[in-house]
Design a protein around this motif. Structure first.
Motif, PDB file in Angstrom:
ATOM      1  N   ARG A  34      44.535  40.239  42.964  1.00 28.52           N
ATOM      2  CA  ARG A  34      43.421  39.390  42.534  1.00 28.52           C
ATOM      3  C   ARG A  34      42.142  39.724  43.280  1.00 28.52           C
ATOM      4  O   ARG A  34      41.044  39.479  42.791  1.00 28.52           O
ATOM      5  N   ASP A  35      42.297  40.274  44.493  1.00 24.83           N
ATOM      6  CA  ASP A  35      41.146  40.573  45.346  1.00 24.83           C
ATOM      7  C   ASP A  35      41.282  41.992  45.874  1.00 24.83           C
ATOM      8  O   ASP A  35      42.105  42.263  46.751  1.00 24.83           O
ATOM      9  N   VAL A  51      42.633  45.152  39.410  1.00 22.10           N
ATOM     10  CA  VAL A  51      42.361  43.730  39.608  1.00 22.10           C
ATOM     11  C   VAL A  51      42.789  42.958  38.372  1.00 22.10           C
ATOM     12  O   VAL A  51      42.456  43.320  37.239  1.00 22.10           O
ATOM     13  N   ASP A  53      44.893  38.838  37.266  1.00 22.33           N
ATOM     14  CA  ASP A  53      45.448  37.560  37.719  1.00 22.33           C
ATOM     15  C   ASP A  53      46.517  37.118  36.733  1.00 22.33           C
ATOM     16  O   ASP A  53      46.236  36.968  35.535  1.00 22.33           O
ATOM     17  N   SER A  59      43.024  38.889  31.618  1.00 19.80           N
ATOM     18  CA  SER A  59      42.717  39.903  32.632  1.00 19.80           C
ATOM     19  C   SER A  59      43.796  40.976  32.726  1.00 19.80           C
ATOM     20  O   SER A  59      43.609  41.967  33.442  1.00 19.80           O
ATOM     21  N   HIS A  83      52.880  32.118  35.181  1.00 23.21           N
ATOM     22  CA  HIS A  83      52.599  33.486  35.598  1.00 23.21           C
ATOM     23  C   HIS A  83      53.636  34.457  35.046  1.00 23.21           C
ATOM     24  O   HIS A  83      53.304  35.568  34.607  1.00 23.21           O
TER      25      HIS A  83
END
Length: 291
Positions: A34-35, A51, A53, A59, A83
């Motif tokens: 995510r980062d 990247v 999520d 995404s 998720h």
């Protein structure tokens, strides 16, 4: 054909060990994060960093493009089923051939831990039409590292597990089982549910004795109450939800939920799993007072 493995949970302990186990293999490793600022170490190891999520399905398609194999590890979180569903959806859309999922010990709707109940979403993967393998590992030996500083300073650790007996497993063995599955033909382990464990059942008092022998000084285990355990975790910055989940695990494991071992590590790897004494020997520095 070059295979591309997408690794989720890439900065966590299990996925990090998996990346180590897969280094040098004829694969392209891609990490979903995510980062990106937290993943510079992965890039230096030759891992593609993308990247995305798992909580945001829009995404995911760029990250899944060209992926043949997915290592699916969702965080212990109330949104874990969401998720997982998003990842399986993205995998199907992208033509992923195989999903190897990191699940939870005893995952089912009726287990006494919320994390195990959340991972009953395994069934959606099993019904997805993809090749799949599920790992439901025992409690990790490495969880003791959370109290390494206290053990180093005071020679004591505390858990709300009473005199529970556990067949704990080394994270490295879990990662090596996953790596072996990912390196095999997709059909070799399709439809298998593995429960990696260590080779022995120990109480934490026995674990403390082995730890003390390796360190050359006395180490003691003190059984904590649920209230003490919860308060200590929240005071250390753990969220109330996560603290409650860990207290549930302590209650279940202290009541016999984890008093077993399996042969799954040896069946997959062709060697016995690491013993607790092996884990201690390899992590002595973490349990030793500084300066």
């Amino acid at each position: 054909m070059n295979r591309t493995v997408l690794i989720t949970g890439a900065t966590g302990s299990v996925s990090s060990a998996l990346i180590t186990a897969l280094e040098g293999a004829p694969l392209t490793l891609r990490a979903l994060v995510r980062d990106a600022s937290r993943a510079s170490g992965l890039a230096r190891r030759g891992v593609e960093v993308v990247v995305g999520d798992l909580g945001d399905p829009e995404s995911l398609p760029p990250a899944f493009k060209g992926v043949t194999d997915l290592w699916l590890l969702t965080p212990m979180d109330p949104r874990a089923p969401e998720h997982s569903v998003n990842a399986v959806w993205a995998a199907r859309q992208a033509g992923v051939e195989r999903v190897v999922r990191m699940s939870a010990i005893g995952a089912d709707h009726n287990v006494p831990t919320r994390n195990g109940r959340l991972h009953a979403s395994d069934r959606e993967l099993q019904a997805s039409g993809l090749a799949w393998t599920i790992l439901r590992p025992h409690a990790f030996m490495q969880n003791l590292l959370w109290q390494a500083d206290r053990i180093a300073a005071e020679g004591v650790f505390s858990l709300n597990m009473g005199d529970g007996r556990l067949g704990t497993v080394d994270v490295r063995d879990v990662a090596e089982v996953a790596a072996t599955v990912l390196l095999a033909d997709p059909q070799r382990h399709h439809g298998k549910v593995y429960t990696p464990s260590g080779p022995e059942i120990l109480t934490f008092a026995e674990a403390a004795e082995q730890l003390g022998q390796a360190l050359g000084r006395e180490v003691s285990y003190v059984a904590a109450s649920e209230e003490e355990a919860r308060a200590g975790m929240v005071a250390s910055g753990i969220s109330p939800w996560s603290a409650g989940m860990l207290v549930e695990y302590g209650r279940a494991l202290g009541s016999g939920f984890g008093a077993y071992t399996t042969s799954d590590v040896e069946d997959v790897l062709g060697r016995p799993p690491r013993r607790f004494a092996d884990f201690v020997r390899d992590h002595v520095a973490a349990f030793t007072a500084r300066g």
